[in-house]
Design an enzyme around this catalytic site. Structure first.
Site, PDB file in Angstrom:
ATOM      1  N   HIS A  83      -2.613 -10.448   0.465  1.00 29.26           N
ATOM      2  CA  HIS A  83      -1.751  -9.311   0.820  1.00 29.26           C
ATOM      3  C   HIS A  83      -2.174  -8.686   2.132  1.00 29.26           C
ATOM      4  CE1 HIS A  83      -4.144  -5.612  -0.158  1.00 29.26           C
ATOM      5  NE2 HIS A  83      -4.795  -6.407  -0.980  1.00 29.26           N
ATOM      6  N   GLU A  93       1.052  -4.779  -2.150  1.00 29.94           N
ATOM      7  CA  GLU A  93       0.121  -5.102  -3.236  1.00 29.94           C
ATOM      8  C   GLU A  93      -0.617  -3.874  -3.721  1.00 29.94           C
ATOM      9  OE1 GLU A  93      -3.783  -6.216  -5.048  1.00 29.94           O
ATOM     10  OE2 GLU A  93      -3.341  -4.987  -3.283  1.00 29.94           O
ATOM     11  N   GLU A  94      -1.014  -3.009  -2.787  1.00 28.39           N
ATOM     12  CA  GLU A  94      -1.854  -1.885  -3.162  1.00 28.39           C
ATOM     13  C   GLU A  94      -1.166  -0.919  -4.127  1.00 28.39           C
ATOM     14  OE1 GLU A  94      -4.842  -1.761  -2.790  1.00 28.39           O
ATOM     15  OE2 GLU A  94      -5.491  -2.722  -0.940  1.00 28.39           O
ATOM     16  N   HIS A 140     -11.204   1.514  -0.103  1.00 25.47           N
ATOM     17  CA  HIS A 140      -9.939   2.246   0.046  1.00 25.47           C
ATOM     18  C   HIS A 140     -10.066   3.522   0.868  1.00 25.47           C
ATOM     19  CE1 HIS A 140      -7.685   0.297  -3.620  1.00 25.47           C
ATOM     20  NE2 HIS A 140      -8.004  -0.571  -2.658  1.00 25.47           N
TER      21      HIS A 140
END
Length: 811
Positions: free
Chosen positions: A520, A567-568, A676
């Site tokens: 991704h 995706e996240e 993140h």
């Protein structure tokens, strides 16, 4: 990468999710669901698009302008200019000159034959027959064909007749060898094609360039690129260009319109509002990750798919936010109704969405999740910028979508949310969304909240519950705790465009069968490790395969490359892609090879037991970057490492769980890092994650070699004996759990089925041995009948996990 989803919460209501047949019946199944009228595929159109600003987010979220980002394209040379070979011919000569056999590889029994199965796998025009120079040319023959009047006066010229007879004789011989099955045993040579399998492997392994990977990552992390923003779109266009320059077929963007949320400036607040003497407000945002003169736009702090809300309540600390933590509070008399719960990341509940859901079920009005230094900060080691760990102001963003209930776009469960799709489910009471607002914090801010709890509720003595935030006396808090205001006002887009980038190398023998390779692209900020390390590696793998394409190579089966978006948030791009072509994938997808976070350390790990034997053989070729005297296989053997089943949390989920495509996920792992946060950037990777990019290079070698194995070996290198072993281990573990819980469950039928699986797996593997013996005994040739049987055998192997799906009632 989204979190693992190990548990499920009970829920009373669920949305009416249609079957896959119902979801896909209204439109054709296609592996090429591209942009349609809006697709940008020509250079002129692409440059026209890139010259316009594409502001996607309003109310405070400003994506980087294309104009400011375009200059960074000069950062890398084109793949054509940076090629290691000046011409395809030179590359071909180099490959042909290589002649190093793969040592100690049990599956090398097929190495010698993998490119010579069919007689027409390479163009007949490349064949130079030894007697070709003696054949008459076409021009010579045409000049001597008599006209009709001449035919009437025909006098036999036996020289011409002899030549014509010779032509028919040669054509007949060619037909017998290449078309008919007269010489059934010798019509398919598996050992004399243009490219020797070991030469291909050696070339791929030896020409991975760590500097290229480093440059790819430096480019991909120059600006933040959350899904649906201009940053992610521009990165998609850059990757599309790379795909095209590498010579991939059918390159294009695939768009889906999905539900996304974004933070507003001034729309988020965490503050102590009562008593007045403790009044305080959290800073929330991280400091700038780069100096101001080099600073790119930096993502604001928020939770993906969080609930909009404006709530107040007494503050309560609930450790890791697991159900056990909330149960413990209830048993000690702590009332959580209407509270604002403070929990920390990781621990006994690693899934952030389940932390919020557990708080919601406990009666809380809101949830704050902070990064504790005992888990990923200075208690572990030196924080960034002087070390690998999370700094005091670092914040872990992330999704709080309940992926165990709804994967992909939560407003289009079970069907692809294409631009033309008008069906939408409601956000209210949606099983994929939480129902209380949440927000992430740095421990710098959480410290003030924890200090304010002193004297409220129960004093905490359990060291497992006490965190690592300094200068704190740990108390639980209760209904008399200071009142906290939590506000989460955000932009919500029911239909925001996200873009997958797709390209492929079309196979020769079975072009309809595919090996899918994915990573991704979207990130919560700059994405140095997650997912930039994987993106940088995949681009280098594609470059290498592009060089092989230029040399004339093609695999037996089609290789599809995909850069996923969204995706996240909830594995959205990959899931919508799978939902859009579910029937095709169940029938024709042989394997999905996923890399998400490629490198955060030095410990190579992989999941997907059916690939274990193939991967062990590949690791025997890869030198440990830290010790040139041993291979990665030696390390695995020392650890007695076995590949377990896949969990959840990355783009393999839809392929494995919805399409039943055998899947693998790989990475080099290390300790905690600024996950993140905006400190997960190029500088972190360059200084602490993988200086020199040696482990990136090793992963690129592993990934590329596995792609070759899956796409170009005559027999798929799946190992059902290993799979059967893991099933047996699972049943044993399940029995142990049942015994501990004293549950009245009889596993005898399951144990018997697992035992039968072991026997059948062994029998199934024996067919491959028989095929190899037959080919070897015939001097490396394969009959057409056996080739058909081999391809059928491959299909049965690929269908195995598809047949494990529960498709009763339409799936």
């Amino acid at each position: 990468m989204v979190d693992e989803k190990p548990n499920k919460y009970e829920h009373n209501e669920s949305l009416p999710i249609p079957t896959y047949e119902e979801a896909t019946s209204s439109r054709p199944s296609s592996s090429q669901s591209y942009l349609g009228p809006e697709q940008v595929s020509h250079d002129a159109e692409r440059q026209g698009l890139l010259s316009r600003s594409r502001p996607l987010q309003q109310n405070g979220y400003e994506a980087p302008t294309v104009e400011s980002a375009r200059s960074s394209l000069d950062f890398l040379p084109s793949s054509g200019e940076s090629s290691r070979r000046a011409s395809a011919e030179a590359l071909q000569r180099e490959i042909q000159q290589m002649d190093v056999e793969e040592p100690g590889d049990p599956t090398s029994r097929t190495n010698r034959f993998s490119k010579r199965i069919t007689s027409l796998t390479h163009s007949l025009s490349s064949i130079n027959l030894p007697f070709r120079q003696y054949l008459p040319s076409g021009q010579y023959i045409r000049a001597r064909i008599p006209s009709f009047p001449q035919i009437l006066r025909f006098q036999p010229n036996w020289i011409i007749v002899g030549r014509i007879f010779a032509i028919f004789l040669v054509v007949g011989i060619i037909w017998l060898f290449f078309i008919s099955d007269l010489f059934a045993v010798r019509n398919r040579r598996i050992g004399s094609g243009m490219f020797r399998p070991d030469d291909l492997r050696n070339y791929v392994q030896n020409h991975i360039d760590a500097d290229n990977i480093r440059q790819n990552l430096q480019h991909a992390t120059q600006y933040d690129h959350i899904a649906g923003t201009e940053g992610s779109y521009f990165l998609a266009k850059w990757m599309e260009t790379s795909f095209i320059q590498s010579g991939l077929d059918n390159v294009g963007l695939e768009r889906f319109d999905v539900y996304l949320n974004y933070p507003k400036k001034g729309g988020r607040r965490v503050a102590i509002i009562d008593p007045p003497e403790l009044a305080w407000e959290a800073k929330i945002e991280e400091e700038l990750a780069y100096p101001p003169e080099f600073q790119a736009q930096q993502t604001m702090v928020f939770h993906g798919h969080s609930k909009t809300g404006n709530v107040t309540g007494p503050l309560v600390y609930a450790n890791y936010g697991s159900r056990e933590d909330f149960k413990r509070l209830k048993e000690t008399g702590i009332d959580l109704t209407g509270s604002i719960v403070l929990v920390r990341y990781y621990g006994t509940q690693p899934d952030r969405s389940f932390k919020v859901k557990a708080a919601e079920q406990a009666g809380a009005a809101g949830c704050i999740i902070y990064s504790d230094p005992a888990d990923d900060g200075f208690r572990k080691g030196e924080p960034f910028p002087n070390g690998r760990y999370m700094p005091a102001d670092g914040v872990q963003r992330g999704s709080v979508t309940l992926s165990s209930w709804v994967v992909g776009d939560v407003l289009s469960p079970g069907y692809a949310s294409t631009p033309g799709e008008r069906r939408r489910e409601s956000k209210e009471n949606n099983p994929g969304l939480v129902n209380i607002p949440s927000i992430p914090l740095a421990w710098r801010d959480a410290q003030k909240l924890l200090q304010a709890l002193k004297g409220h509720g129960k004093k905490i003595e359990d060291p497992e519950v006490i965190g690592g935030v300094p200068d704190v006396e740990w108390w639980t808090g209760d209904s008399d705790s200071p009142i906290v205001h939590l506000m989460n006002d955000q932009v919500e887009k029911d239909r925001e465009g996200i873009y997958n980038v797709l390209g492929q190398i079309t196979g020769l023998e079975q072009p309809e069968k595919s090996i899918i390779v994915g990573n991704h692209r979207d990130a919560w900020c700059f994405g140095g490790a997650d997912p930039g390390s994987g993106t940088a590696v995949m681009l280098e793998v594609i470059r290498i395969f592009g060089e092989l394409i230029k040399a004339g190579w093609r695999p037996l089966r089609t290789i599809e490359f995909a850069s996923w978006d969204g995706e996240e948030y909830n594995m959205i791009g990959s899931t919508e892609h799978v939902e859009g072509r579910i029937a095709d994938l169940r029938r024709d997808a042989f394997a999905y090879l996923n890399v998400d976070v490629a490198v955060t350390g030095t410990d190579f790990k992989a999941e997907g037991p059916i690939f274990e034997s193939a991967l062990y053989n590949i690791l025997g070729r890869i030198i440990d970057p830290a010790d040139s005297n041993r291979t990665l296989r030696h390390i695995w053997e020392e650890k007695q490492y076995h590949m377990a089943g896949l969990g959840s949390g990355s783009d393999f989920v839809a392929f494995l769980d919805l399409a039943g495509t055998s899947s693998i996920d790989m990475s080099f792992e290390g300790g905690p890092f600024p996950y993140h946060s905006c400190y997960d950037n190029f500088d972190w990777m360059d200084k602490f994650g993988d200086p020199g990019f040696h482990y990136h290079k090793a992963l690129a070698q592993i990934w590329a070699l596995l792609i070759l194995d899956m796409a170009d070996r005559p027999l798929l290198p799946f190992d059902f004996n290993v799979y059967a072993r893991e099933v047996g281990k699972y049943v044993t573990g399940l029995q142990k759990h049942i015994d501990e819980k004293q549950a009245p469950v009889d596993l005898k039928p399951l144990r018997e089925a697992a035992g039968e699986f072991v026997k059948n797996a062994k029998s199934f593997e024996e067919w491959g041995d028989a095929w190899m013996k037959a080919v070897t005994d015939s001097g490396g040739y394969e009959s057409r009948a056996m080739a058909i049987e081999r391809m059928s055998h491959n299909t049965r192997m690929a269908n195995f996990e598809t047949n494990l799906l529960d498709l009763e009632g339409g799936g």
